[in-house]
Design an enzyme around this catalytic site. Structure first.
Site, PDB file in Angstrom:
ATOM      1  CD  GLU A 292      -2.401   2.522  -3.548  1.00 13.68           C
ATOM      2  OE1 GLU A 292      -3.476   3.045  -3.640  1.00 13.68           O
ATOM      3  OE2 GLU A 292      -1.920   2.707  -2.269  1.00 13.68           O
TER       4      GLU A 292
ATOM      5  CG  ASP B  19      -1.953   1.205   1.369  1.00 12.23           C
ATOM      6  OD1 ASP B  19      -2.871   0.996   0.467  1.00 12.23           O
ATOM      7  OD2 ASP B  19      -1.828   1.845   2.243  1.00 12.23           O
TER       8      ASP B  19
HETATM    9  C1  GLC Z   1      -4.361   3.073  -0.325  1.00  9.22           C
HETATM   10  C2  GLC Z   1      -5.822   2.310  -0.411  1.00  9.22           C
HETATM   11  C3  GLC Z   1      -6.786   3.024   0.259  1.00  9.22           C
HETATM   12  C4  GLC Z   1      -6.595   3.445   1.768  1.00  9.22           C
HETATM   13  C5  GLC Z   1      -5.031   4.223   1.669  1.00  9.22           C
HETATM   14  C6  GLC Z   1      -4.609   4.300   3.025  1.00  9.22           C
HETATM   15  O1  GLC Z   1      -4.623   4.127  -1.210  1.00  9.22           O
HETATM   16  O2  GLC Z   1      -6.038   1.556  -1.440  1.00  9.22           O
HETATM   17  O3  GLC Z   1      -8.094   2.445   0.362  1.00  9.22           O
HETATM   18  O4  GLC Z   1      -7.482   4.293   2.102  1.00  9.22           O
HETATM   19  O5  GLC Z   1      -4.221   3.412   1.017  1.00  9.22           O
HETATM   20  O6  GLC Z   1      -4.137   3.099   3.464  1.00  9.22           O
END
Ligand code: GLC
Ligand code: CA
Length: 545
Positions: free
Chosen positions: A242, A200
């Protein structure tokens, strides 16, 4: 042929709490998921990505972790989780879990200790400032819901940094103990048997935040170090990250300047996602062609993970204002459909007016373009959204299994309401019904994924736009690898088209449609290849084995 499993994977993303509830408390659980593994195997899924499984106050759907070494007791026990890994493995399904280590929950014992005293052994695990940082109103990820990135903590008598919500204090990556702890967390789950991690918020993990500096340095070498460490623990481990960053920043996340894939194996293809949305909205393939042309070349071993929908809003922030307005107009015209000024909080089927041909076209595009496809649970049956729910919860409603109460998700009171009314209600949209209908969207997905497995060129090979004169709305692209060549036609608009592909005919060896929206006449010499409005054709051009 590539033996890297992630290049041939079909990834399915789900949140345990909304998938299947086995014990009737209304919350999906690990046993419920175990009971549905056969469904996933039949669909053709080879890898699960589980949204956060850890104990959490659940103020950000689990992305606020309170203990990295356990599973949320509402989902089951570590024993259940080990059983899940075993059962999945015996069906040939790998399991990847979300690794949320940019921040913790403010309820995490580390933060509780850190805030309690400057002498706490955990004080330096977080990012503090004695005075109010000048940039505290910059860099918010959730505009509208989040007013600042630094908040004052009265107990600590200091300001702490939080890139996301206030209850998600950032860990201090400059601290070697934090780095070691992240490795330990990964090692623990690898030891249990997970195949990798969906990391993440990676650009924020590696940010060495300095109060007052909105552009703090990033330490990409931490990713190299982590990759090295994990690969020794498990040779075929995969990091899927991500990192929604500017295109010229992307390659660094895959590897160092030497051009080797020494960091993250797979990155979500946010750019392609956005351009796909724009292309669908405009019924014009140009944005896709642009994305294929402009995306930097990846180091060997690096791979894109493609998606249409995930658990968050559709993020349109990388489009120009005009383009964004256009996408909003088609897919999210009313303010309640929009989020953070940049995104759409809807599932794909409602965005596409529940038009079956359009939905197939969209998923055919995603699955045939470069990279490894990631599918969000429920998309395979065309689930809808519930705009009455807050924020991103609109697209996080329980899986619709059958006609039974609450769509067969639970015998209790569901954690979130199951969509019951209208054209997306569980009476109309559910797994059981679609399983028995060879014409259903679910059956189509099964067929499409089976076909994908027969075409390894898509995941492991190159993806190129074929630049031939085409009628408006048509995209022609190809996938090449040592195993052969696949050719694809997609018609993004509603008008039937005929394409002259004679320039590729010389490469064809008994070509045939392996997947198409309908039966088409014989391909002949490729001089007149029809493709219907919103139609698509996957053509095997040649095979080299
Ligand atoms: C990422 C996740 C999202 C979350 C954020 C904070 O963007 O995809 O759902 O709220 O991280 O952890
Ligand atoms: Ca339960």
């Amino acid at each position: 042929m590539s033996d890297r499993w992630y290049k041939k994977a079909v990834v399915y993303c789900l949140d345990i709490d909304t998938f299947a509830d086995a014990n009737g408390d209304g919350i999906g659980d690990i046993r419920g998921l175990i009971g549905r593994l056969d469904y996933l195997a039949r669909l053709g899924v080879t890898c699960l990505w589980l949204n956060p499984i850890h104990p959490s106050p659940d103020r950000d759907d689990g992305y606020d972790v309170a203990d990295f070494y356990n599973v949320d007791p509402r989902f089951g026990t570590l024993g259940d989780f080990a059983e899940l890994l075993h059962q999945a493995n015996s069906l040939g399904i790998k399991v990847v879990i979300d690794l949320v280590v940019n921040h913790t929950s403010d309820q995490h014992p580390w933060f509780q200790s850190a805030r309690s005293s400057p002498d706490s052994p955990y004080r330096n695990w977080y990012v503090w400032s004695e005075s109010a940082p000048a940039d505290r109103h910059q860099g918010m990820v959730f505009p509208g819901e989040q007013g600042e990135t630094w908040s004052y903590d009265r107990t600590a008598k200091a300001w702490y940094y939080h890139r996301f919500y206030k209850f998600q204090p950032d860990l201090n990556i400059k601290n070697p103990q934090v780095r070691d702890e992240i490795k330990r967390i990964c090692a623990f789950w690898i030891q249990l048997g997970v195949a990798g991690f969906r990391m993440d918020a990676v650009p924020f993990i590696i940010e060495e935040t300095e109060p007052g500096n909105p552009d703090s340095p990033k330490d990409l070498d931490f990713l190299t170090d982590l990759r090295q460490y994990l690969q020794w623990r498990r040779g075929d481990v995969v990091l899927l990250a991500e990192a929604n960053v500017e295109p010229d920043q992307l390659v660094k996340f895959f590897g160092d300047a030497g051009g080797s894939n020494s960091r993250i194996h797979m990155l979500f293809d946010f750019m392609l996602n956005t351009k796909l949305m724009l292309a669908l909205a405009r019924q014009d393939p140009e944005p896709i062609i642009e994305a294929l042309r402009e995306t930097p070349k990846l180091p060997a071993g690096g791979q894109w993970a493609t998606f249409l929908r995930n658990h968050d809003e559709v993020d349109l922030s990388r489009l120009t204002a005009d383009q964004r307005a256009q996408a909003f107009e088609v897919f999210g015209p009313s303010p309640e459909m929009q989020l953070y000024g940049r995104g759409i909080r809807r599932r794909l089927a409602p965005m596409l007016g529940n038009d079956r041909r359009w939905i197939e076209l969209a998923y055919s595009l995603q699955f045939s373009l470069r990279g490894t496809p990631v599918l969000r649970y429920g998309e395979e049956i065309g689930m809808g959204d519930d705009l009455a729910l807050e924020g991103r919860d609109a697209i996080r409603t329980p899986m619709q299994w059958s006609h039974l109460d609450h769509g067969g998700f639970t015998s209790g009171t569901p954690v979130r309401p199951v969509i019951a009314e209208g054209e997306f209600g569980y009476h109309r949209v559910n797994v059981t019904e679609q399983r028995h209908d060879p014409k259903s969207l679910l059956s189509w997905f099964e067929r499409m994924i089976r076909t994908l497995r027969e075409a390894p060129e898509i995941g492991a090979g190159t993806c190129t736009h074929i630049d031939v004169p085409v009628p408006e709305g048509v995209l022609v692209h190809r996938a090449d690898d040592v195993t052969g060549t696949m050719l694809f036609l997609h018609n993004l608009c509603t008008k039937d088209a005929v394409v002259d592909l004679s320039s590729v005919y010389s490469e064809a060896e008994s070509p045939n449609d392996v997947l198409a929206d309908r039966e088409y006449p014989d391909l002949g010499k490729f001089a007149e290849v029809p493709v219907a409005g919103h139609g698509y054709r996957w053509i095997r051009l040649r095979r080299c084995s």
